[in-house]
Motif scaffolding. Structure first.
Motif, mmCIF file in Angstrom:
data_model
loop_
_atom_site.group_PDB
_atom_site.id
_atom_site.type_symbol
_atom_site.label_atom_id
_atom_site.label_comp_id
_atom_site.label_asym_id
_atom_site.label_seq_id
_atom_site.Cartn_x
_atom_site.Cartn_y
_atom_site.Cartn_z
ATOM 1 N N PHE A 1 15.592 8.568 1.504
ATOM 2 C CA PHE A 1 14.188 8.418 2.167
ATOM 3 C C PHE A 1 13.853 7.288 2.680
ATOM 4 N N ALA A 2 13.182 7.016 3.552
ATOM 5 C CA ALA A 2 12.628 5.756 4.103
ATOM 6 C C ALA A 2 11.173 5.470 4.276
ATOM 7 N N ALA A 3 10.662 4.448 3.701
ATOM 8 C CA ALA A 3 9.392 4.239 3.694
ATOM 9 C C ALA A 3 8.758 3.229 4.784
ATOM 10 N N TYR A 4 8.131 4.051 5.738
ATOM 11 C CA TYR A 4 7.645 3.409 6.755
ATOM 12 C C TYR A 4 6.526 4.563 7.367
ATOM 13 N N ARG B 1 0.827 -1.276 0.125
ATOM 14 C CA ARG B 1 -0.269 0.063 -0.084
ATOM 15 C C ARG B 1 0.913 1.359 -0.029
ATOM 16 N N ASP B 2 1.893 1.216 0.618
ATOM 17 C CA ASP B 2 2.619 2.641 0.996
ATOM 18 C C ASP B 2 4.132 2.685 0.440
ATOM 19 N N TYR B 3 4.579 1.815 0.039
ATOM 20 C CA TYR B 3 6.068 2.175 -0.357
ATOM 21 C C TYR B 3 5.948 2.791 -1.885
ATOM 22 N N GLY B 4 5.372 2.483 -2.746
ATOM 23 C CA GLY B 4 5.081 3.422 -3.953
ATOM 24 C C GLY B 4 5.090 4.995 -3.480
ATOM 25 N N LYS B 5 4.401 5.257 -2.536
ATOM 26 C CA LYS B 5 4.284 6.819 -2.452
ATOM 27 C C LYS B 5 5.195 7.660 -1.980
ATOM 28 N N PHE B 6 6.199 6.844 -1.451
ATOM 29 C CA PHE B 6 7.213 7.527 -1.172
ATOM 30 C C PHE B 6 8.207 7.823 -2.491
ATOM 31 N N VAL B 7 8.437 6.731 -3.215
ATOM 32 C CA VAL B 7 8.782 6.798 -4.684
ATOM 33 C C VAL B 7 8.340 8.105 -5.491
ATOM 34 N N ALA C 1 4.462 15.754 3.958
ATOM 35 C CA ALA C 1 3.121 15.465 3.031
ATOM 36 C C ALA C 1 2.603 14.066 3.008
ATOM 37 N N LEU C 2 3.566 13.027 3.359
ATOM 38 C CA LEU C 2 3.146 11.757 3.560
ATOM 39 C C LEU C 2 2.559 11.212 4.717
ATOM 40 N N LYS C 3 2.785 12.073 5.712
ATOM 41 C CA LYS C 3 2.352 11.461 7.148
ATOM 42 C C LYS C 3 0.915 10.926 7.103
ATOM 43 N N SER C 4 0.073 11.769 6.679
ATOM 44 C CA SER C 4 -1.223 11.421 6.651
ATOM 45 C C SER C 4 -1.532 10.268 5.767
ATOM 46 N N GLN C 5 -0.715 9.822 4.833
ATOM 47 C CA GLN C 5 -1.117 8.765 3.797
ATOM 48 C C GLN C 5 -0.665 7.374 4.079
#
Ligand SMILES: NC(=O)c1ccc[n+]([C@@H]2O[C@H](COP(=O)([O-])OP(=O)(O)OC[C@H]3O[C@@H](n4cnc5c(N)ncnc54)[C@H](OP(=O)(O)O)[C@@H]3O)[C@@H](O)[C@H]2O)c1
Ligand SMILES: *[C@@H]1O[C@H](CO)[C@@H](O)[C@H](O)[C@H]1NC(C)=O
Length: 319
Positions: A223-226, A202-208, A294-298
């Motif tokens: 960056f780190a996706a978590y 669900r979330d890794y691609g959002k960071f990319v 910007a990603l915290k809520s996602q």
């Protein structure tokens, strides 16, 4: 928006498109407000995961991304605007092979004239622990590939993946069912030791996508996706709250953990890898940069993951 075939849209070449990370990248691009052309690689374009990509509008290309296949690897990156690269250590558990393949992917993206590379790296635990833990091969190799990419001359961004939430479904992180129906997880780490957790599909691609869509491509950044740093104790507590089952953590001895790894048939260097990793977690933690605002809520926390997941198979003991 959807993935387009319009030649004026940037072309993103995605390694591992049928897998956890690459698949997440493709879906994040498909969900973007911007348009992309996407080329996804797999060794088997007939498999269901590849056919799903075709339905999304991805140009699926069958290729084996190994050094013996150098010419074909160079060819499939041709005309790519950006490349997303990932290697799969666990398929062969050979660090030298992983490093060679990672370098090959970087060379191929460079030869194709790509404007930037996004790579799924991990930190060096040799550096992080000041040389104390030297056997965490599945991190070490990736840090060597990162160093190579940073000197490639192509703008290069490292988007590391945290610990997959799905790791808790399998050995050695899956709790085992007890006679009374409760679940017990035994690991050698302290109950309070935390790690960055990620709902990878669900979330890794959002960071990319975030890195790709910044006004200036963030060359040199990491960056780190978590979603959160969470302790093993909290993981089990929240798992119980989400499912109504009872979970308990027991810290086992390092000797016992080693025996379990050996009994599972892991090769000796992978036993060393897991032993060093768990020890290094306890003493030094797993360093990750903060999450972009910007990603915290996602992103999905462990509690979100535990609630959203269908655990039927897991509790039935079939997965
Ligand atoms: N588990 C964790 O907590 C964690 C955390 C951080 C990083 N990682 C790292 O994540 C990596 C695995 O990523 P993932 O979870 O996305 O993998 P995955 O879901 O197992 O998928 C592997 C992908 O790589 C492709 N692939 C493998 N070998 C290939 C080859 N020779 N040529 C072309 N494609 C190839 C596969 O394609 P086909 O099979 O379709 O050909 C598939 O798309 C590992 O290196 C691991 O160390 C894991
Ligand atoms: C997680 O911990 C690291 C230090 O290990 C810290 O730099 C990072 O900001 C933390 N992330 C969150 C979301 O708290």
């Amino acid at each position: 928006m959807t993935i387009t075939q319009d030649p004026s849209a940037p072309l993103i070449a995605v390694v591992g498109a049928t897998g956890n990370q690459g698949g997440s990248v493709v879906r994040a691009l498909a969900d973007s407000t911007k348009s992309y052309r996407v080329r996804g690689f797999t060794r088997d374009s007939t498999k269901p995961a590849a056919q799903e990509l075709v339905k999304l509008g991805v140009e699926v290309i069958a290729v084996s991304l190994v050094v013996e296949n150098k010419e074909a690897v160079y060819r499939v990156f041709e005309a790519a605007t950006y490349a997303f690269l990932v290697t799969n250590f666990w398929e062969h558990v050979d660090m030298d092979k992983e490093v060679a393949e990672g370098k090959l992917l970087i060379d191929a993206a460079k030869a194709a004239g790509a404007s930037g590379i996004i790579w799924s790296g991990l930190p060096s635990f040799i550096k992080h622990t000041n040389g104390k833990y030297t056997h965490v091969y599945h991190f070490e190799g990736k840090s060597l590939i990162t160093a190579y990419g940073r000197h490639s001359g192509v703008p290069f961004v490292d988007v590391q993946a945290g610990s997959y939430a799905s790791n808790f479904r399998g050995f050695p992180f899956a709790p085992t069912k007890q006679a009374d129906g409760s679940y017990v997880l035994g690991l050698p780490t302290k109950p309070t030791t935390s790690a960055p957790i990620v709902d990878i599909p669900r979330d890794y691609g959002k960071f990319v996508r975030y890195a790709l869509e910044l006004e200036v491509f963030p060359d040199g950044q990491e960056f780190a996706a978590y979603s959160e740093n969470i302790s093993i104790e909290k993981i089990l507590e929240q798992w119980g709250q989400a499912t109504g089952k009872k979970f308990k953590y027991v810290q086992i001895s390092r000797e016992r953990f080693k025996q379990q790894l050996e009994a599972a048939g892991l090769p000796p260097h992978i036993v060393d890898d897991e032993m060093d990793l768990t020890a290094a977690f306890d003493e030094f933690g797993w360093p990750v940069p903060p999450i972009p605002e910007a990603l915290k809520s996602q992103v999905h926390t462990w509690a979100d993951y535990a609630k959203k997941t269908d655990w039927t198979d897991f509790f039935a003991g079939t997965k």
